[in-house]
Design an enzyme around this catalytic site. Sequence first.
Site, PDB file in Angstrom:
ATOM      1  N   ASP A  21      34.609  36.956  42.327  1.00  0.00           N
ATOM      2  CA  ASP A  21      33.700  37.910  42.977  1.00  0.00           C
ATOM      3  C   ASP A  21      32.311  37.812  42.355  1.00  0.00           C
ATOM      4  O   ASP A  21      32.136  38.047  41.159  1.00  0.00           O
ATOM      5  CB  ASP A  21      34.220  39.341  42.814  1.00  0.00           C
ATOM      6  CG  ASP A  21      35.593  39.550  43.415  1.00  0.00           C
ATOM      7  OD1 ASP A  21      35.715  40.377  44.316  1.00  0.00           O
ATOM      8  OD2 ASP A  21      36.547  38.880  42.965  1.00  0.00           O
ATOM      9  N   ASP A  55      29.287  36.092  36.650  1.00  0.00           N
ATOM     10  CA  ASP A  55      28.091  36.880  36.975  1.00  0.00           C
ATOM     11  C   ASP A  55      27.990  38.194  36.217  1.00  0.00           C
ATOM     12  O   ASP A  55      27.001  38.911  36.378  1.00  0.00           O
ATOM     13  CB  ASP A  55      28.056  37.183  38.477  1.00  0.00           C
ATOM     14  CG  ASP A  55      29.173  38.130  38.894  1.00  0.00           C
ATOM     15  OD1 ASP A  55      30.348  37.832  38.598  1.00  0.00           O
ATOM     16  OD2 ASP A  55      28.868  39.178  39.486  1.00  0.00           O
ATOM     17  N   ASP A 111      34.581  32.517  37.627  1.00  0.00           N
ATOM     18  CA  ASP A 111      34.856  33.851  38.133  1.00  0.00           C
ATOM     19  C   ASP A 111      34.849  33.761  39.658  1.00  0.00           C
ATOM     20  O   ASP A 111      34.335  32.787  40.233  1.00  0.00           O
ATOM     21  CB  ASP A 111      33.778  34.815  37.621  1.00  0.00           C
ATOM     22  CG  ASP A 111      33.861  36.175  38.261  1.00  0.00           C
ATOM     23  OD1 ASP A 111      34.941  36.786  38.212  1.00  0.00           O
ATOM     24  OD2 ASP A 111      32.842  36.619  38.834  1.00  0.00           O
TER      25      ASP A 111
END
Length: 223
Positions: free
Chosen positions: A14, A173, A12
């Site tokens: 961001d 996250d 991922d």
Amino acid sequence: MSDLPFSIIGFDLDGTLLETHRDLGAAVNHALDLGGFAPVPADHASDLIGGGAKIMLQRAVDEQGGLPDDEFRKLYKAMLAYYADNNAVHTQPYPHARETLDALRERDIAMVVVTNKFESFARQILAALDLADHFVAIIGGDTMGKGKAKPAPDPIFEAQRRGGGGSLAFVGDSSYDIAAARAARVPVIGARYGYCDRPRGELGADAEIDSLAELVPALARLG
């Protein structure tokens, strides 16, 4: 020969590789100002991240009473235009990001970005930060077509294909990342230092890390 049990690592963007909330927050606040809404504090911008820019702005607008669809679309377009010109002002890699990417590259592991950010933005930011050449592919939220961004498994499958078709582990996250990895039936590591939307231990990942310095050992343990 790699000492890790995976030939592909999906990341991922961001909250996993890059700390992006200041630039995203500035774009959200630009749109909110145009719409007559109060700005969101920079720290609160990190709480809004997840699912892409449109959802981020929608959450901020909804917190202040919402807007009709046609008016919201105008603000969303304004946000995208602003972000296109200001997406790498404050954005930076998390600590140990460069070293970790280099360590994986030295092991001949293919790395793929899988983000819900538009592919063009992801490419632009990674190029500005001199990180783009670490990745064999960059898959954005618009790359696979409508309805095929995370938490759908489609971009994970595509990452595996573009990475050469070997074994893949994913790092993210948020619950969007975990759900996509679970749907694709690949191991997943939760990045606790990012913009997590679940309490510690409740992301549902196979392992959690507090720093990218912990990633390679965590991947080794998954084997």
